[in-house]
Design a protein around this motif. Sequence first.
Motif, PDB file in Angstrom:
ATOM      1  N   PHE A  70      -7.095  16.796  34.967  1.00  0.00           N
ATOM      2  CA  PHE A  70      -7.404  16.716  36.393  1.00  0.00           C
ATOM      3  C   PHE A  70      -6.674  15.566  37.084  1.00  0.00           C
ATOM      4  O   PHE A  70      -6.448  15.610  38.284  1.00  0.00           O
ATOM      5  CB  PHE A  70      -8.913  16.576  36.603  1.00  0.00           C
ATOM      6  CG  PHE A  70      -9.653  17.874  36.534  1.00  0.00           C
ATOM      7  CD1 PHE A  70      -9.762  18.697  37.653  1.00  0.00           C
ATOM      8  CD2 PHE A  70     -10.230  18.310  35.358  1.00  0.00           C
ATOM      9  CE1 PHE A  70     -10.422  19.908  37.604  1.00  0.00           C
ATOM     10  CE2 PHE A  70     -10.896  19.518  35.288  1.00  0.00           C
ATOM     11  CZ  PHE A  70     -10.992  20.317  36.413  1.00  0.00           C
ATOM     12  N   LYS A  81      -7.389  25.516  33.526  1.00  0.00           N
ATOM     13  CA  LYS A  81      -6.761  24.422  34.257  1.00  0.00           C
ATOM     14  C   LYS A  81      -5.546  23.903  33.501  1.00  0.00           C
ATOM     15  O   LYS A  81      -4.491  23.638  34.096  1.00  0.00           O
ATOM     16  CB  LYS A  81      -7.775  23.290  34.451  1.00  0.00           C
ATOM     17  CG  LYS A  81      -7.278  22.154  35.341  1.00  0.00           C
ATOM     18  CD  LYS A  81      -7.069  22.622  36.766  1.00  0.00           C
ATOM     19  CE  LYS A  81      -6.629  21.484  37.660  1.00  0.00           C
ATOM     20  NZ  LYS A  81      -6.398  21.927  39.052  1.00  0.00           N
ATOM     21  N   SER A  95     -17.789  22.262  47.604  1.00  0.00           N
ATOM     22  CA  SER A  95     -17.238  21.042  47.007  1.00  0.00           C
ATOM     23  C   SER A  95     -17.873  19.794  47.612  1.00  0.00           C
ATOM     24  O   SER A  95     -17.940  18.744  46.962  1.00  0.00           O
ATOM     25  CB  SER A  95     -15.717  20.999  47.202  1.00  0.00           C
ATOM     26  OG  SER A  95     -15.376  20.778  48.566  1.00  0.00           O
ATOM     27  N   THR A 135     -13.736  13.016  45.725  1.00  0.00           N
ATOM     28  CA  THR A 135     -12.857  13.668  44.755  1.00  0.00           C
ATOM     29  C   THR A 135     -13.131  15.166  44.708  1.00  0.00           C
ATOM     30  O   THR A 135     -12.206  15.989  44.667  1.00  0.00           O
ATOM     31  CB  THR A 135     -13.048  13.065  43.351  1.00  0.00           C
ATOM     32  OG1 THR A 135     -12.714  11.677  43.388  1.00  0.00           O
ATOM     33  CG2 THR A 135     -12.163  13.769  42.332  1.00  0.00           C
ATOM     34  N   SER A 136     -14.416  15.518  44.726  1.00  0.00           N
ATOM     35  CA  SER A 136     -14.795  16.933  44.717  1.00  0.00           C
ATOM     36  C   SER A 136     -14.257  17.643  45.958  1.00  0.00           C
ATOM     37  O   SER A 136     -13.763  18.774  45.872  1.00  0.00           O
ATOM     38  CB  SER A 136     -16.318  17.059  44.667  1.00  0.00           C
ATOM     39  OG  SER A 136     -16.711  18.421  44.727  1.00  0.00           O
ATOM     40  N   LEU A 183     -10.518  18.280  45.561  1.00  0.00           N
ATOM     41  CA  LEU A 183     -10.281  19.398  44.656  1.00  0.00           C
ATOM     42  C   LEU A 183     -10.623  20.729  45.316  1.00  0.00           C
ATOM     43  O   LEU A 183      -9.894  21.718  45.187  1.00  0.00           O
ATOM     44  CB  LEU A 183     -11.115  19.221  43.375  1.00  0.00           C
ATOM     45  CG  LEU A 183     -10.709  18.073  42.451  1.00  0.00           C
ATOM     46  CD1 LEU A 183     -11.737  17.896  41.325  1.00  0.00           C
ATOM     47  CD2 LEU A 183      -9.325  18.336  41.862  1.00  0.00           C
ATOM     48  N   LYS A 185      -7.929  21.557  47.946  1.00  0.00           N
ATOM     49  CA  LYS A 185      -6.694  21.989  47.296  1.00  0.00           C
ATOM     50  C   LYS A 185      -6.821  23.414  46.769  1.00  0.00           C
ATOM     51  O   LYS A 185      -5.922  24.245  46.960  1.00  0.00           O
ATOM     52  CB  LYS A 185      -6.363  21.034  46.149  1.00  0.00           C
ATOM     53  CG  LYS A 185      -5.035  21.313  45.473  1.00  0.00           C
ATOM     54  CD  LYS A 185      -4.748  20.269  44.402  1.00  0.00           C
ATOM     55  CE  LYS A 185      -3.409  20.530  43.721  1.00  0.00           C
ATOM     56  NZ  LYS A 185      -3.134  19.503  42.656  1.00  0.00           N
ATOM     57  N   THR A 186      -7.951  23.705  46.148  1.00  0.00           N
ATOM     58  CA  THR A 186      -8.195  25.058  45.628  1.00  0.00           C
ATOM     59  C   THR A 186      -8.277  26.072  46.765  1.00  0.00           C
ATOM     60  O   THR A 186      -7.684  27.146  46.706  1.00  0.00           O
ATOM     61  CB  THR A 186      -9.502  25.081  44.815  1.00  0.00           C
ATOM     62  OG1 THR A 186      -9.381  24.215  43.699  1.00  0.00           O
ATOM     63  CG2 THR A 186      -9.809  26.496  44.332  1.00  0.00           C
TER      64      THR A 186
END
Length: 329
Positions: free
Chosen positions: A22, A65, A239, A250-251, A254, A257-258
């Motif tokens: 990650f 991942k 998230s 951080t969540s 992520l 981005k996803t």
Amino acid sequence: MREVAFIKQNKEKWLSFEKAVFNDDFKDADELASQYIHLINDLSYAQTYYPKSHVITYLNQLAAKAFQKIYKTKRHDTNRIISFWKTEVPLICYQYRKFIYVAFIIFFAFTSIGVISAANDGEFVRSVLGDAYVDMSLENIEKGDPVAVYKSGSNWGSFIGITINNLRVGIIAFVLGVFLGIGTLWILFKNCIMLGSFQYFFYDMKVFWESVRGIWIHGSMEIFAIVIEAAAGLILGASILFPGTHSRYTSFKLGAKTGVKILISTFPFTFSAGFLEGFVTRYSNIMPNWLSVGIILSTLGLISYYYLIYPYRIQKKITQPSLLSTVYS
């Protein structure tokens, strides 16, 4: 070996690998490949001896991942754009498949509300679609061409205008997910209510089939793409609400981005839908039934396969240890 002992023995290794994956904390691709082999071996062992364990889900997600990282760091030339749609997006869709399923459930629920409301309130359709649109549609029905609205304007003008509008709706549906997913649900709600009442209106006017064979030539991809974009918005909202073991910031990064990757993946389908609406739908009343139905089924089948079936096939491949040799050959 008992499951508890298996987890205890490998826990630190998995957590270390997860952190490295990650955070992109690998010195080179060979190191990543070596760790990936160990992970796949552990996954295979768990599938054999603990088939109902939650650790399988965890290792599957971690393997997915890692597989994405492998495709990004392959030492021979590759087409990044092709690998994005061929591998990366399907793996993301598999990992977040529950959000896609939830988005579809919500879509059908909201659309049903639109149908039921239109069926029980004679003025509901006008309140949703507007008097001008309803009156125009009634005139077109009387002329024997219920979907004549799609013939207005030039081919290219319609294609460009419709595509830009659909892209705008999709982007807004995703971005509003930042409001804990509520904004996304609102956009989906508005569009589904319009769709449900719109289709019931044609059903009530006894021209349901004529509307289906015309509207869904482009609508299959257009509506499906909106649902996927809504799923991306829900991922963004989740998230923030459920950061898990990550910090909320951080969540969120992520999730953003996803979600952006899923959003971008819908663009080719949105462009295709716009092209069909601008150049094909306008001729639906003169084309044979088999052709219009064929276009509808083929477009619906294509986008359904990509988001609902193909991810499972890619995920199945990455759980096979022999795949690594083909990736790094």
